[in-house]
Design a protein around this motif. Sequence first.
Motif, PDB file in Angstrom:
ATOM      1  N   LEU A 119       0.822  -1.210   0.000  1.00 49.49           N
ATOM      2  CA  LEU A 119       0.000   0.000   0.000  1.00 49.49           C
ATOM      3  C   LEU A 119       0.849   1.250   0.000  1.00 49.49           C
ATOM      4  O   LEU A 119       0.462   2.281  -0.568  1.00 49.49           O
ATOM      5  CB  LEU A 119      -0.923  -0.006   1.228  1.00 49.49           C
ATOM      6  N   ASP A 120       2.007   1.181   0.646  1.00 49.02           N
ATOM      7  CA  ASP A 120       2.885   2.349   0.708  1.00 49.02           C
ATOM      8  C   ASP A 120       3.860   2.406  -0.456  1.00 49.02           C
ATOM      9  O   ASP A 120       4.707   3.307  -0.497  1.00 49.02           O
ATOM     10  CB  ASP A 120       3.677   2.325   2.027  1.00 49.02           C
ATOM     11  N   CYS A 121       3.772   1.437  -1.345  1.00 47.80           N
ATOM     12  CA  CYS A 121       4.756   1.348  -2.422  1.00 47.80           C
ATOM     13  C   CYS A 121       4.571   2.484  -3.430  1.00 47.80           C
ATOM     14  O   CYS A 121       3.479   2.683  -3.966  1.00 47.80           O
ATOM     15  CB  CYS A 121       4.621  -0.004  -3.125  1.00 47.80           C
ATOM     16  N   LYS A 122       5.652   3.174  -3.650  1.00 51.01           N
ATOM     17  CA  LYS A 122       5.644   4.230  -4.658  1.00 51.01           C
ATOM     18  C   LYS A 122       6.780   4.043  -5.645  1.00 51.01           C
ATOM     19  O   LYS A 122       7.081   4.931  -6.430  1.00 51.01           O
ATOM     20  CB  LYS A 122       5.769   5.594  -3.990  1.00 51.01           C
ATOM     21  N   ASP A 123       7.417   2.883  -5.540  1.00 48.51           N
ATOM     22  CA  ASP A 123       8.582   2.599  -6.381  1.00 48.51           C
ATOM     23  C   ASP A 123       8.241   1.478  -7.352  1.00 48.51           C
ATOM     24  O   ASP A 123       7.085   1.160  -7.601  1.00 48.51           O
ATOM     25  CB  ASP A 123       9.769   2.218  -5.508  1.00 48.51           C
ATOM     26  N   THR A 124       9.286   0.861  -7.849  1.00 49.85           N
ATOM     27  CA  THR A 124       9.120  -0.206  -8.826  1.00 49.85           C
ATOM     28  C   THR A 124       8.841  -1.522  -8.119  1.00 49.85           C
ATOM     29  O   THR A 124       8.946  -1.648  -6.895  1.00 49.85           O
ATOM     30  CB  THR A 124      10.399  -0.348  -9.664  1.00 49.85           C
ATOM     31  N   GLN A 125       8.492  -2.501  -8.964  1.00 44.16           N
ATOM     32  CA  GLN A 125       8.254  -3.856  -8.438  1.00 44.16           C
ATOM     33  C   GLN A 125       9.502  -4.391  -7.756  1.00 44.16           C
ATOM     34  O   GLN A 125       9.419  -5.025  -6.698  1.00 44.16           O
ATOM     35  CB  GLN A 125       7.841  -4.770  -9.596  1.00 44.16           C
TER      36      GLN A 125
ATOM     37  N   LEU B  20      -1.434  -4.051 -11.563  1.00 46.59           N
ATOM     38  CA  LEU B  20      -2.371  -4.166 -10.447  1.00 46.59           C
ATOM     39  C   LEU B  20      -2.439  -2.867  -9.665  1.00 46.59           C
ATOM     40  O   LEU B  20      -1.440  -2.151  -9.532  1.00 46.59           O
ATOM     41  CB  LEU B  20      -1.945  -5.301  -9.495  1.00 46.59           C
ATOM     42  N   HIS B  21      -3.632  -2.560  -9.165  1.00 42.70           N
ATOM     43  CA  HIS B  21      -3.797  -1.456  -8.223  1.00 42.70           C
ATOM     44  C   HIS B  21      -3.530  -2.008  -6.823  1.00 42.70           C
ATOM     45  O   HIS B  21      -4.425  -2.583  -6.186  1.00 42.70           O
ATOM     46  CB  HIS B  21      -5.204  -0.858  -8.312  1.00 42.70           C
ATOM     47  N   LEU B  22      -2.295  -1.881  -6.345  1.00 40.78           N
ATOM     48  CA  LEU B  22      -1.899  -2.547  -5.106  1.00 40.78           C
ATOM     49  C   LEU B  22      -2.685  -2.063  -3.902  1.00 40.78           C
ATOM     50  O   LEU B  22      -2.796  -2.779  -2.900  1.00 40.78           O
ATOM     51  CB  LEU B  22      -0.392  -2.342  -4.872  1.00 40.78           C
ATOM     52  N   LYS B  23      -3.250  -0.875  -3.998  1.00 38.82           N
ATOM     53  CA  LYS B  23      -4.006  -0.368  -2.854  1.00 38.82           C
ATOM     54  C   LYS B  23      -5.302  -1.148  -2.641  1.00 38.82           C
ATOM     55  O   LYS B  23      -5.941  -1.030  -1.596  1.00 38.82           O
ATOM     56  CB  LYS B  23      -4.314   1.127  -3.048  1.00 38.82           C
TER      57      LYS B  23
END
Length: 1895
Positions: A850-856, A916-919
């Motif tokens: 949810l906090d990911c703002k970077d790459t896979q 994917l929308h990880l949120k």
Amino acid sequence: MARVTTPSDNWEKLVRAVLRSEQRAGHERTTSGIAGAVPDSLQRTTNINAILQAADEIQSEDPNVARILCEQAYSMAQNLDPSSDGRGVLQFKTGLMSVIKQKLAKKEGGQIDRNRDIERLWEFYNQYKRRHRVDDIQREEQKWREAGTFSADVGDLELRFSEMKKVFATLRALVEVMEALSKDATSDGVGRLIMEELRRIKKSSAAISGELIPYNIVPLEAPSLTNAIGYFPEVRGAISAIRYTEQFPRLPADFETPGQRELDMFDLLEYVFGFQKDNIRNQREHVVLALANAQSRLGIPIDADPKLDERAVREVFLKSLDNYIKWCKYLRIRLVWNSLEAINKDRKLFLVSLYFCIWGEAANARFLPECICYIFHQMARELDAILDRAEATQAASCTGENGSVSFLEQIICPIYGALAAEAERNNNGKAAHSEWRNYDDFNEYFWSPACFELSWPMKRNSSFLLKPKKGKRTGKSSFVEHRTFLHLFRSFHRLWMFLIIMFQALAIIAFHDGKLNLNTFKSLLSIGPTFAVMNFLESCLDVVLMFGAYSTARGMAISRLVIRFFWCGLSSVFVLYVYVRLLQERNKNTSDSLYFRIYVLVLGVYAGLRVLFALLLKFPACHRLSEMSDQSFFQFFKWIYEERYFVGRGLVEKTTDYMSYVFFWLVIFACKFPFAYFLQIKPLVGPTLIIIHLPRLQYSWHDFVSKNNNNMLTVASLWAPVVAIYIMDIHIWYTLLSAIYGAVMGARGRLGEIRSIEMVHKRFESFPEAFVKNLVSPQIKSPHDNNKTYAAIFSPFWNEIIKALREEDYISNREMDLLSMPSNAGSLKLVQWPLFLLSSKILLAIDLALDCKDTQADLWNRICKDEYMAYAVQECYSSIEKILHSLVDGEGRLWVERIFREINSSISEGSLVITLHLKKLQVVLSRFTALTGLLIRDPTPELAKGAAKAVYDFYDVVTHELLSSDLREQLDTWQILLRARNEGRLFSRIEWPKDPDIKEQVKRLHLLLTVKDNAVNIPKNLEARRRLQFFTNSLFMDMPSAKPVCEMMPFCVFTPYYSETVLYSNSELRLENEDGISTLFYLQKIFPDEWENFLERIGQGDIGYAEIQENSTSALELRFWASYRGQTLARTVRGMMYYRKALMLQSHLERRSLEEDVSSRTSFTTQGFELSREARAQADIKFTYVVSCQIYGQQKQRKAPEAADIALLLQRNEALRVAFIHVEESGAADGNVTKEFYSKLVKADANGKDQEIFSIRLPGDPKLGEGKPENQNHAIVFTRGEAVQTIDMNQDNYLEEAMKMRNLLEEFRANHGLRPPTILGVREHVFTGSVSSLAWFMSNQETSFVTLGQRVLACPLKVRMHYGHPDVFDRIFHITRGGISKSSRVINISEDIYAGFNSTLRQGNITHHEYIQVGKGRDVGLNQIALFEGKVAGGNGEQVLSRDVYRLGQLFDFFRMLSFFFTTVGFYVCTMMTVLTVYVFLYGRAYLAFSGLDQGISDEADVLGNTALDTVLNAQFLVQIGIFTAVPMVMGFILELGLLQAVFSFITMQLQLCSVFFTFSLGTRTHYFGRTILHGGAKYRATGRGFVVRHIKFAENYRLYSRSHFVKALEVALLLIVYMAYGYSEGGAVTFVLLTISSWFLVFSWLFAPYIFNPSGFEWQKTVEDFDDWTNWLMYKGGVGVKGDNSWESWWEEEQTHIQTLRGRILETILSFRFIMFQYGIVYKLHLTGRDTSIAVYGFSWVVLAGLVMIFKIFTFSPKKSTNFQLVLRFMQGITCIGLIVALCLVVFFTDLSIPDLFASFLAFIPTGWFILSLAIAWRSIVRSLGLWDSVKEFARMYDAGMGILIFSPIAVLSWFPFVSTFQSRLLFNQAFSRGLEISLILAGNKANVEASSF
């Protein structure tokens, strides 16, 4: 007509009431009325018990038939014992008759036609067979038996057979009764039918006989389908090997042949030598198993008719007869066989069988291994001659005058008679050892060729069988155990000579100012005469201490003593003469140095010869050369240098081991001697020279001995404490170095790598591979090993461990689910780890996403920082895919495949965060969690609809919220999916999970998604953590690889039991102590989490005790739960049976099967392994458990609860065997009662009753020596295997440790030096450490010894012995060499360690291994600990006198002898020296103070406050308070717990006053060790193994510690007061405090430790009650039958019993003279005497003392007859009192007598009075004859009253302050507090406040 109640009816009611009460107690046994009460004398030759059991079984079906059976049982009993002479026979007959009458009464007065009884019986027999399909079962059995293999449904067949055992038992009873009744029936009709049926049964009914004939492990008498052992090829081969062949002599035609078994070698031995049938049966099984196991190691035979390999027979033959071969070689006699090649396999088997038959019936003679060798030698020669004949004949040696053949009567009974006669002379252990022959004396008779004078058959008038005559002692063999401290010098003379010579050398160097020149060298040559004289003293001791054996000892031994005596005497005279002439030359200062050259030459040659012999005899590389040399000249000097025994030869180790322990001791010497020189000896040189050259000093007393001797007594008082510390501080250096070395070795062994549950979590990934590498046999290992395979193999074992923890209530159900590991056997390629590693990891990963703002890649890297989070994510993803794929079909499956194909593609491209929308992941997983929540439940139509909807919701949220817009559009426009959705077919139906793999994954995934709390503290229970930590740590330690179960070494566990607690009863759990606290309540508070887990396990929830009692199963489980937390036999049995469970599990997974096709079994499943017939059979071949319950027979006879509890354990553990001694009494015509003793083995039968397996008659009462070893000896014949683990009944074991037993047993074949191991030492864990601070101290001390201490003893020192349990013995080695302990009365009181001595002396090798551990309980109360330490110290005192210690001290090389001394008796010697240092120092200071020399010398020169004394006293103090005891503990803490935890634990121990405890223990060990050597009296002291939280009364403590601690503490206190009052210290009070602080601490500890560590010791109410109890005890008169616990007089009499001999009285008198010094010194210090030093002053003080005694007598005189005289007496007492006060006032007023003088006089007369008392006690017979004994008794009572008041007063004062009691409780129970124990409530008895929360 009304029925009259008879006494027999009442008896029957009582019997049934007792049986019903047993049932209510939860014993789970099917009680059978009077069947359980059959006397043993009736059971031995009849089946009365089985008949009555059958009657009870069929009572409900046909009461008339039941009546017939009972009547037949009564007839059999009447025929067997018509006069009812046997014990309990009359009562049994009466009870049985009442049962018959009761059955008759139920016929309602109808007539019974007994003529038709046989017809009724025949009809019922046929109906019973038809109802239970007996004929069908027999046909099935025959089919399987003929086929030779077993089908897959054999488990069902086995279950049916198990159920049919009771049916077979009933049928067998019916057949026996029919056979008896048919003898009176007519030959036609029913009688003819019965006879035909009987003939048919005897020919073909193997089922009835095979299942019911008692057997131990292998059903040899008849085949059994329910026991697969008999079908194993190696067992069949072993049975075939001993089968009788045509080559053997023909047995007589009338020899009884067993119906179901073929003749074998043992039948011939039984006929020829008259061995008992059960001994033959026992040894037949023994030999068969030995051969089968030897064969299994070489390879399993695959032939249809298996044959034994010749190598297997040879291996068993050589190992079994190894001691016999060595005995023949030692005596230089020819073996029974010419060579191994000359005898075939059959002859070898005959000899092995003969040896074991002799051993099995030898009874007490088993302690005489060489005697058994002699018997075997003679009987083997007889057997050899008989085997060469065509017809078998009976041996002449075993044939009696009446023609009967009995090995027991003709061979063993005469030997036993001599043993018993000598044992009777020891007066129950009170007689001197030198006055009677013990087991060793009898055995050593056979160490000389003269033993053949005994001839064969044995001459009854030989010296060996000679019974002692009254008043005359029989000669000892080669050693006499005289009671004297001189044994310490004799046994270890090299040590004392070395220390004295080194002290002399260092002192000479110090007195020469440290200069090493020619003058110093000449002075150093004085060590030559010292050495020669001490050598001569040692030879004198050899001569003196052999008194009592000269008439019977070997001539060569006497010759050696005489030669050495004259040689040492002449050499010492010569050396002294030459040295004196050398001194004369030196004084003349002549240039001619002839004597100097001669002296140096002689010393050089002598030293060279000693070094040469030392090298040849002790240095490993040279020892073989000395053994090979046959030069008579060399052998003569070798014989003079070292006596030759049968034992003790070749006590050398390989060179590397030798160099290791030599280097160890050289390091110690490098530390000790510089320390001694610079800090002990050198600082005293200057003061000594000054004191010697001082002019004559003025003495303040009348001096007798110090005139014109250069103040020698002053010098001696200065040097004495230094010498004492010099002698004992080598033990300090040993302790320090061993602690460091042990810690390093432990670290190298990888101990302590996993020391917390966090480390278990972190390293769990590496556990499967390590487990498979070490604990899994090659049969399970896969050729394609990978992490998945490792995990699949590891998981069933791990899960069984977790299951065991749950069954033991250490973990909850939830914790079990979290700790359990998936099978990893499914199609999922990932390794699935336990949930406790993965819990909440998914939720944390979602938070990261949810906090990911970077790459896979960045997201994955953050997840991978926690490797278990990565595992959780991967498993969750793969499991969702697999579960969804299994649930849906058609279009739904296409959608699943498309979704995961797209996601996998995104992952490979690194674009997952775009796809994917990880949120939305949290929403997606919530939908899937809802689905799994439904799927884990049982399917219903409603749930199916709900699940379909949940799948659709999941589809919807994934498609429309999780996926990117592009992919969402593609799926929405996908025609196939669109059509199905529009038609309502999409996910309308799902396939409910049926596959076990899928169901397991659904359940696991649901838990993985729902467990939100952190599992970092799983498990919470500290014991569960400790066990898992140790087990996982041990996986990385060095251990041998595991063999397959079929190839492993077989072993037995052996537990001796007497009358300790088996299982806590309900009443014991409910019984409340004086504070209202029950055992159950205490356990609930000290183990709160385990109590909650227990309630959860039995499904009772939060309920009370009353509710549990309503359910019998729950009540029984409660009893077991409580017993498993105490030191009970039930706990031990449960723990040891884990061995069998582990072997069954391992065997099951290794897939050994009797089935033809096992290739299809690929999964590692443990389901049903405990029911697998092959696994159980394989485990039973390899493992047996025998508990030797010595008095179980007596307990059964008196219906003791222990007997019922033992029977319950037998029922719950099918592999458990109980051995016991049965005593059968029978009355003779003359009224005398004769006793016969039997050694019996029983197991539980199908009905839960005791089934007798073997019953071997003994020659007499087996208890001739110490109880425990005799108990072990009678039962050891029932053990099996090549190894035996000795387990005490206060031990425990764990399933995870049992899994490593295969590895441990492989150590017997590993390389551990020159010789293979004979005893494997095993690490122990003391599980009682959490009860109290004392228990913690004891636990730490014990743990330190059994880990670090024994680690060093085994390597590098090579002197580890057997210190008790749980060591593993090489069974064959030890049973052929005297057993696993020694049993001679008193001298072998510490029986265990003698097994180590014996093993070492007989060229054994003892090792120590720490990758496996066994639990052990220890004493937890101060009184228990004191009794235990007293027992051990007394045992060590006896060891000092023993021949084993003497031989080891003489035959070890010098450095190994040092190791042996300081780790056995030397430890207690040094302990005693620590206390003696205090005495020596204070008596020396008292001498200086009384004589006035301290001030006089200080006026002349400042010499008394010196460095040496400070060093000595500091060292003594550190030893005293246990600092050096704590050093190994601290090192162990650091190693296994970490540095911070070690520091914290050490500080905590100090705050809990561990120094007080160690100082107190010092006194305990010193008292009992010293008293034992001086007077004897060592005995087994029952410590009790309960939970000690009760308050110990003051009087009880006083009785226990008065003489061992209180008297000695008050003596030291008196010395300190004298020193304080009259001594001189230049530094004043500060110097005095510094010099005496250790002594004051000792006084405080010895006086008040029993009360500091006494629960509620400072509670005011308890203090008041204690005082009342103590005064009542003190004033209560003794008398006949009054125990010391109730009367001071009785206790006082008991305290004097240790002084028995004239030598003891003289020694006590000499030691008591020290008390005169006080009066002699103080009277010259009084103001009244001034400076008068005449002897008259001292004489007048005795007059005053006599007057005081007379006054005391007047005041204590109590006339019993005349009341008139009482008035006169009171008048006289009043006048005396007034006159005394007036006289005292006048003396004070008119003379120089001051008030301080009065106190000083009181101080002077107290020790003198004690001196008088000591003399009176020592010579009490004389005092009694003078009529003064009553006066002495009153005098002694006054002293005890005074001591008691002195000790009690501070306790009473402190009891006034409530906070003291609170502080004490915190001090005592700190460990329990940390475990949540509400101890304040427990001790206050405030139970009501906590009951609500408890129940």
